[in-house]
Motif scaffolding. Structure first.
Motif, PDB file in Angstrom:
ATOM      1  N   LEU A   1       2.904  52.155  15.423  1.00 35.00           N
ATOM      2  CA  LEU A   1       1.729  51.656  15.947  1.00 35.00           C
ATOM      3  C   LEU A   1       2.038  50.186  16.277  1.00 35.00           C
ATOM      4  O   LEU A   1       3.087  49.564  16.140  1.00 35.00           O
ATOM      5  CB  LEU A   1       0.994  51.338  14.648  1.00 35.00           C
TER       6      LEU A   1
ATOM      7  N   GLU B   1       0.887  47.329  15.688  1.00 28.07           N
ATOM      8  CA  GLU B   1       0.868  46.433  14.529  1.00 28.07           C
ATOM      9  C   GLU B   1       1.063  47.034  13.257  1.00 28.07           C
ATOM     10  O   GLU B   1       0.742  48.378  13.331  1.00 28.07           O
ATOM     11  CB  GLU B   1      -0.652  45.801  14.310  1.00 28.07           C
ATOM     12  N   SER B   2       1.816  46.608  12.336  1.00 30.68           N
ATOM     13  CA  SER B   2       2.347  47.341  11.008  1.00 30.68           C
ATOM     14  C   SER B   2       1.343  48.158  10.257  1.00 30.68           C
ATOM     15  O   SER B   2       1.516  49.203  10.216  1.00 30.68           O
ATOM     16  CB  SER B   2       3.276  46.412  10.203  1.00 30.68           C
ATOM     17  N   GLY B   3       0.482  47.598   9.726  1.00 29.97           N
ATOM     18  CA  GLY B   3      -0.505  48.334   8.738  1.00 29.97           C
ATOM     19  C   GLY B   3      -0.080  48.896   7.623  1.00 29.97           C
ATOM     20  O   GLY B   3      -0.299  50.073   7.148  1.00 29.97           O
ATOM     21  N   PHE B   4       0.898  47.976   6.908  1.00 32.41           N
ATOM     22  CA  PHE B   4       1.400  48.474   5.725  1.00 32.41           C
ATOM     23  C   PHE B   4       0.724  47.619   4.587  1.00 32.41           C
ATOM     24  O   PHE B   4       0.276  46.461   4.693  1.00 32.41           O
ATOM     25  CB  PHE B   4       2.988  48.294   5.475  1.00 32.41           C
ATOM     26  N   SER B   5       0.734  48.234   3.337  1.00 33.04           N
ATOM     27  CA  SER B   5       0.062  47.242   2.243  1.00 33.04           C
ATOM     28  C   SER B   5       1.034  46.396   1.788  1.00 33.04           C
ATOM     29  O   SER B   5       2.295  46.785   1.425  1.00 33.04           O
ATOM     30  CB  SER B   5      -0.069  48.347   1.093  1.00 33.04           C
TER      31      SER B   5
ATOM     32  N   ILE C   1       4.094  57.034   3.315  1.00 34.48           N
ATOM     33  CA  ILE C   1       3.786  57.481   4.853  1.00 34.48           C
ATOM     34  C   ILE C   1       4.603  58.757   5.304  1.00 34.48           C
ATOM     35  O   ILE C   1       4.127  59.772   5.739  1.00 34.48           O
ATOM     36  CB  ILE C   1       4.171  56.425   5.708  1.00 34.48           C
TER      37      ILE C   1
ATOM     38  N   ASP D   1       8.051  50.007  10.234  1.00 37.55           N
ATOM     39  CA  ASP D   1       7.379  50.946  11.118  1.00 37.55           C
ATOM     40  C   ASP D   1       7.945  52.040  11.714  1.00 37.55           C
ATOM     41  O   ASP D   1       7.567  53.308  11.773  1.00 37.55           O
ATOM     42  CB  ASP D   1       6.591  50.015  12.084  1.00 37.55           C
TER      43      ASP D   1
END
Lengths: 238, 297
Positions: free
Chosen positions: B84, B86-90, B102, B141
């Motif tokens: 993606l 933008e990363s979007g990791f917790s 993931i 990512d």
């Protein structure tokens, strides 16, 4: 789905604020009611059970669900999960499973404590049904509210109406009964569920009459899920 | 027998309210191909990519990925990796936990150790995502996108925020994916990366393709350019042998469809008249030039 639930559980236990919200506040409120049970004796133990249960479900389940979903969406974690092979339903289930399980565990502990220090509920099966119905309603309301919530900070505002409303209705029903304004009290969110919990604990009402009280609660589930399906987004609200 | 394209987009339209973000877009990406989707800001490339990835529903048109709807996650997602924009990791999970989660959800087989080695994050395996730098998050990512060597990999601005070494490592990993037969779809603002690697380029502007083809097909649409500076002082110079224009920095600019021949003409002229050509640059048209030409439309 279970992998998501496991990761969510890890995150819950690493986040002190969530832990405090989930455990201490509802547990404290319930401990107060149990400790002061004699003061509420005239209202019946059902009222104390209702108070403890709705404190747990409103704050431990509803508010935490909204905060969790808003936070995961804001950080694009929801979008990240939705780029995998798991379905949307699977993702939501995985994210909310630990919150639901912990809230139900808390509810079970509190109600068990109440039963131990006073008297057992009249109909445990009916009580379980009532707890599950109330949990389903607040979970569905959580999904709908999350759809209208931009961030975890925003959740502190967006969750207030339901938290105050549900606890207020439950208290109203618990303290005044449903002899008057019956339809209104039962149709308000939490009213029928509170009455059902009271009936299950105090007894004296035919089971068939009590089971009808599931309908308004499940009706709220349907309404909330319908709203959620329209307003819930997987990317940050702009 | 013709093979089914990995991606088949037919007359895709996407609107946000009254805004028509993508207009009648059609393209195909073949198996093993490296396809770059480029465009000006707001051209619609991210919207297009999101429809093809299955994150967004088209307003109209048909999109097939591996012959399926991209919304059919069970059929499509196990075969694709998505990096993606933008990363979007917790932030509260470690690198190892994030990759494992993931990776497991992609339903492809692989190991955390292997993919962390690919992106040189092995030393950071037990670090919380919150403590990673921007470049490290991009590498994380990428690690999740290449988990299990997917057949199709989407790379959305993959090298943004990466240092030179990390970029080289990432492109080496992409080259390895291609050797293994993966199809790559790239969006980037670093046009030289697309120019060096893409088999074909789709150049978007205002929601539609401005051009589509191989890099050489695109760059052939504009003349090559020779740039040079002449001495500012001294005797008057004879007329230049080729038509030239002056650029903002004072340099002379010659556009030509016959680069080698005209370069000879210019150098012969300089030698004959003993003129020194400073800062001389000559080269075929680059994607950058094609890109700028779009912006001038």
């Amino acid at each position: 789905m279970l992998a998501i639930a496991r990761s969510e559980l890890i995150q819950i236990f690493r986040n002190r604020l969530v832990l405090v919200t989930m455990f201490l506040i509802p547990a404290g409120a319930s401990a107060f009611f149990i400790y002061k049970r004699d003061a509420f004796a005239s209202l019946g133990l059902g009222y104390i059970a209702v108070s403890g249960l709705f404190a747990v479900l409103a704050m431990g389940l509803y508010a935490t669900s909204v905060t969790t979903l808003a936070a995961r969406r804001q950080t694009l974690f929801l979008k990240r999960l939705s780029s995998t092979a798991v379905s949307n339903a699977g993702i939501l289930t995985g994210l909310l499973l630990p919150v639901v399980a912990l809230a139900l565990f808390q509810a079970a502990v509190i109600l068990t404590a109440l039963a131990v220090v006073s008297t057992r509920p009249d109909n445990i099966g009916l009580l379980v049904l009532a707890v599950l119905a109330a949990a389903a309603m607040l979970l569905a309301l959580g999904l709908a509210t999350a759809g209208l919530t931009n961030s975890p900070e925003h959740a502190q505002v967006t969750t207030l109406p339901v938290i105050l409303g549900v606890i207020g209705v439950a208290t109203w029903v618990g303290t005044t009964g449903t002899e008057e304004l019956t339809l209104l009290k039962r149709l308000l969110p939490g009213g029928a569920a509170a009455e059902l919990v009271g009936n299950a604990w105090n007894g004296g009402v035919p089971v068939a009459d009590s089971l009808i009280l599931l309908a308004p609660t499940l009706g709220w589930v349907v309404v909330a899920v319908a709203v959620a399906s329209r307003v819930f987004g997987w990317e940050p609200r702009r | 027998m013709p093979t089914t394209p990995v991606i088949d987009v037919d007359r895709l339209n996407l609107s946000y309210g009254d805004f028509h973000a993508v207009k009648d877009l059609s393209f195909q990406v073949e198996r093993g191909e490296f396809y770059a989707l480029l465009g000006t800001n707001g051209a619609g490339k991210t919207s297009t990519l999101e429809v093809v990835e299955g994150h967004r529903t088209a307003t109209s048109g048909a999109v097939r990925v591996f012959g399926h709807s991209p919304r059919d996650r069970r059929a499509v997602r196990p075969r694709m990796g998505i990096m993606l924009q933008e990363s979007g990791f917790s932030a509260d999970l470690t690198v190892r936990e994030s990759v494992h989660l993931i990776g497991k959800l992609t339903q492809r087989g692989d190991t955390v150790a292997r993919v962390l080695d690919v992106v040189d994050l092995t030393r950071k395996a037990d670090t919380l995502v919150a403590q990673l730098s921007g470049g490290e998050k991009r590498r994380l990512d990428f690690a999740t996108a290449v988990w299990g060597t997917p057949e199709l990999v989407f790379l959305d601005e993959p090298t943004t925020g990466l240092d030179i070494q990390s970029r080289d490592d990432l492109w080496a990993a992409v080259d390895k994916l291609r050797e293994d037969g993966s199809t790559i779809v790239l969006t980037t603002h670093y046009l030289e990366e697309a120019q060096q690697r893409a088999d074909r380029v789709g150049l978007m502007h205002r929601g539609a393709f401005h051009m589509e083809g191989t890099v050489s097909e695109l760059t052939r649409t504009l003349p090559a350019v020779i740039r040079f500076a002449l001495p500012a002082a001294g005797p008057a110079l004879p007329a230049l042998p080729l038509p030239a224009t002056r650029e903002g920095d004072g340099k002379h600019r010659v556009e030509t469809a016959r680069l080698q021949e005209d370069l000879h003409v210019l150098l012969d002229w300089a030698r004959t008249h003993a003129v020194r050509l400073d800062d001389i640059e000559a080269g075929p048209t680059r994607l950058d030039d094609v890109f700028r030409a779009i912006g001038n439309d």
